[in-house]
Write a protein that holds these residues in place. Structure first.
Motif, PDB file in Angstrom:
ATOM      1  N   LEU A  19       0.853  -1.180   0.000  1.00  0.00           N
ATOM      2  CA  LEU A  19       0.000   0.000   0.000  1.00  0.00           C
ATOM      3  C   LEU A  19       0.891   1.232   0.000  1.00  0.00           C
ATOM      4  O   LEU A  19       1.927   1.255   0.660  1.00  0.00           O
ATOM      5  N   THR A  20       0.479   2.255  -0.723  1.00  0.00           N
ATOM      6  CA  THR A  20       1.291   3.464  -0.802  1.00  0.00           C
ATOM      7  C   THR A  20       0.850   4.541   0.185  1.00  0.00           C
ATOM      8  O   THR A  20       1.501   5.576   0.312  1.00  0.00           O
ATOM      9  N   THR A  21      -0.254   4.317   0.882  1.00  0.00           N
ATOM     10  CA  THR A  21      -0.732   5.248   1.897  1.00  0.00           C
ATOM     11  C   THR A  21      -1.264   4.450   3.086  1.00  0.00           C
ATOM     12  O   THR A  21      -1.969   3.455   2.890  1.00  0.00           O
ATOM     13  N   PHE A  22      -0.928   4.871   4.291  1.00  0.00           N
ATOM     14  CA  PHE A  22      -1.439   4.180   5.469  1.00  0.00           C
ATOM     15  C   PHE A  22      -2.968   4.260   5.455  1.00  0.00           C
ATOM     16  O   PHE A  22      -3.537   5.357   5.438  1.00  0.00           O
ATOM     17  N   PRO A  23      -3.665   3.131   5.431  1.00  0.00           N
ATOM     18  CA  PRO A  23      -5.110   3.133   5.154  1.00  0.00           C
ATOM     19  C   PRO A  23      -5.991   3.810   6.201  1.00  0.00           C
ATOM     20  O   PRO A  23      -7.109   4.202   5.892  1.00  0.00           O
ATOM     21  N   ARG A  24      -5.498   3.971   7.436  1.00  0.00           N
ATOM     22  CA  ARG A  24      -6.321   4.601   8.469  1.00  0.00           C
ATOM     23  C   ARG A  24      -5.789   5.969   8.883  1.00  0.00           C
ATOM     24  O   ARG A  24      -6.186   6.501   9.919  1.00  0.00           O
ATOM     25  N   LEU A  25      -4.915   6.556   8.079  1.00  0.00           N
ATOM     26  CA  LEU A  25      -4.415   7.881   8.391  1.00  0.00           C
ATOM     27  C   LEU A  25      -5.578   8.868   8.458  1.00  0.00           C
ATOM     28  O   LEU A  25      -6.370   8.982   7.531  1.00  0.00           O
ATOM     29  N   THR A 164      -3.561   2.470  -3.680  1.00  0.00           N
ATOM     30  CA  THR A 164      -4.067   3.404  -2.673  1.00  0.00           C
ATOM     31  C   THR A 164      -5.597   3.357  -2.651  1.00  0.00           C
ATOM     32  O   THR A 164      -6.260   4.331  -3.027  1.00  0.00           O
ATOM     33  N   PRO A 165      -6.188   2.264  -2.216  1.00  0.00           N
ATOM     34  CA  PRO A 165      -7.642   2.131  -2.277  1.00  0.00           C
ATOM     35  C   PRO A 165      -8.391   2.572  -1.029  1.00  0.00           C
ATOM     36  O   PRO A 165      -9.617   2.538  -1.016  1.00  0.00           O
ATOM     37  N   ILE A 166      -7.664   2.982   0.031  1.00  0.00           N
ATOM     38  CA  ILE A 166      -8.326   3.261   1.309  1.00  0.00           C
ATOM     39  C   ILE A 166      -7.827   4.580   1.872  1.00  0.00           C
ATOM     40  O   ILE A 166      -6.624   4.845   1.899  1.00  0.00           O
ATOM     41  N   TYR A 167      -8.763   5.412   2.324  1.00  0.00           N
ATOM     42  CA  TYR A 167      -8.441   6.675   2.992  1.00  0.00           C
ATOM     43  C   TYR A 167      -9.285   6.789   4.252  1.00  0.00           C
ATOM     44  O   TYR A 167     -10.497   6.559   4.221  1.00  0.00           O
ATOM     45  N   LYS A 168      -8.639   7.125   5.363  1.00  0.00           N
ATOM     46  CA  LYS A 168      -9.327   7.278   6.663  1.00  0.00           C
ATOM     47  C   LYS A 168     -10.151   6.045   7.022  1.00  0.00           C
ATOM     48  O   LYS A 168     -11.133   6.135   7.731  1.00  0.00           O
ATOM     49  N   GLY A 169      -9.757   4.887   6.499  1.00  0.00           N
ATOM     50  CA  GLY A 169     -10.472   3.655   6.783  1.00  0.00           C
ATOM     51  C   GLY A 169     -11.650   3.392   5.871  1.00  0.00           C
ATOM     52  O   GLY A 169     -12.323   2.371   6.023  1.00  0.00           O
ATOM     53  N   PHE A 170     -11.899   4.267   4.906  1.00  0.00           N
ATOM     54  CA  PHE A 170     -13.006   4.093   3.956  1.00  0.00           C
ATOM     55  C   PHE A 170     -12.461   3.595   2.616  1.00  0.00           C
ATOM     56  O   PHE A 170     -11.423   4.061   2.146  1.00  0.00           O
ATOM     57  N   LEU A 171     -13.196   2.682   1.990  1.00  0.00           N
ATOM     58  CA  LEU A 171     -12.807   2.164   0.687  1.00  0.00           C
ATOM     59  C   LEU A 171     -13.172   3.179  -0.392  1.00  0.00           C
ATOM     60  O   LEU A 171     -14.311   3.618  -0.489  1.00  0.00           O
ATOM     61  N   ALA A 172     -12.177   3.561  -1.183  1.00  0.00           N
ATOM     62  CA  ALA A 172     -12.378   4.588  -2.204  1.00  0.00           C
ATOM     63  C   ALA A 172     -12.691   3.966  -3.554  1.00  0.00           C
ATOM     64  O   ALA A 172     -12.375   2.799  -3.811  1.00  0.00           O
ATOM     65  N   ASP A 173     -13.302   4.756  -4.418  1.00  0.00           N
ATOM     66  CA  ASP A 173     -13.627   4.304  -5.764  1.00  0.00           C
ATOM     67  C   ASP A 173     -12.496   4.658  -6.731  1.00  0.00           C
ATOM     68  O   ASP A 173     -12.723   4.977  -7.889  1.00  0.00           O
ATOM     69  N   THR A 174     -11.295   4.642  -6.232  1.00  0.00           N
ATOM     70  CA  THR A 174     -10.100   4.885  -7.038  1.00  0.00           C
ATOM     71  C   THR A 174      -8.944   4.179  -6.361  1.00  0.00           C
ATOM     72  O   THR A 174      -9.014   3.878  -5.167  1.00  0.00           O
ATOM     73  N   ASP A 175      -7.906   3.898  -7.093  1.00  0.00           N
ATOM     74  CA  ASP A 175      -6.786   3.172  -6.481  1.00  0.00           C
ATOM     75  C   ASP A 175      -5.440   3.825  -6.756  1.00  0.00           C
ATOM     76  O   ASP A 175      -4.396   3.203  -6.553  1.00  0.00           O
ATOM     77  N   VAL A 176      -5.454   5.068  -7.210  1.00  0.00           N
ATOM     78  CA  VAL A 176      -4.194   5.783  -7.409  1.00  0.00           C
ATOM     79  C   VAL A 176      -4.180   7.026  -6.524  1.00  0.00           C
ATOM     80  O   VAL A 176      -5.212   7.487  -6.062  1.00  0.00           O
TER      81      VAL A 176
END
Length: 211
Positions: A19-25, A164-176
């Motif tokens: 993962l390129t971003t910590f998913p729960r940041l 990079t599919p996750i931000y703040k613990g939410f699944l995003a509709d993008t992966d870059v």
């Protein structure tokens, strides 16, 4: 080889992932030790000032971008919609009652978009993992040639590093992560973004010079 070495130190039910971003940041208590958010440097609802490099360059950069924009950076990532996703989706982490800094009004002025994951600090972009390479050209012609040759490679490399599919613990509709990195340092004003029309004071005039 690295994947094999990692597996030697993991349980059978555990798997290494890239993962390129910590998913729960930006999620509560995602940083250990924990620090309060909404500090004077980043003024973020989600990440504390302690997450940023303490060198004066970084808090100054964040402050300068806020000053020029007249608000905090605005990062909205589309949420992935499945059968259990509340629709329209409203980011439940947004605190509309926070009144610690003038920029806290951003969310009350529409910064957090429906059906998106909202983030409000440079850390969400600059916290992404990437490999940065600097090229030096001997003149403008070589620089332009190099740019033209690298341009078609950018989308290919972006697709190959999509993780990079996750931000703040939410699944995003993008992966870059490119749009998030770009928005994290976007210092354009509402007029420059086309959100407002720049008006000329009554009685004044503009001179347009064409070269």
């Amino acid at each position: 080889m690295k994947r094999t070495i990692a597996k030697d130190h993991m349980e059978k039910t555990e798997y290494p992932i890239t993962l390129t971003t910590f998913p729960r940041l930006g999620s509560p208590d995602c940083i250990v030790p924990s620090y309060p958010a909404s500090g004077p440097k980043l003024r973020s609802q989600y990440v504390p000032d302690e997450i940023a490099n303490p060198h004066i360059r970084f808090p100054t950069l964040a402050a300068n971008i806020r000053w020029r924009r007249g608000r905090k950076v605005e990062i909205n990532v589309p949420i992935f919609r499945d059968e259990k996703t509340q629709w329209p989706f409203k980011d439940p982490t947004v605190n509309y009652d926070l009144h610690q800094w003038p920029e806290d009004d951003d969310v009350r002025n529409g910064a957090a978009k429906d059906n998106h994951i909202y983030m409000d600090a440079m850390a969400f972009g600059m916290g992404s993992c990437c490999l940065q390479i600097t090229f030096q050209a001997k003149n403008i012609q070589e620089g332009r040639t190099m740019y033209d040759q690298l341009s078609p490679l950018g989308p290919i490399l972006l697709a190959l590093t999509a993780a990079t599919p996750i931000y703040k613990g939410f699944l995003a509709d993008t992966d870059v992560r490119w749009n998030q990195i770009s928005r994290a340092v976007d210092d354009r004003t509402p007029e420059e973004l086309g959100e407002k029309v720049k008006t000329t004071p009554q009685g004044s005039f503009c001179i347009i010079v064409r070269y």
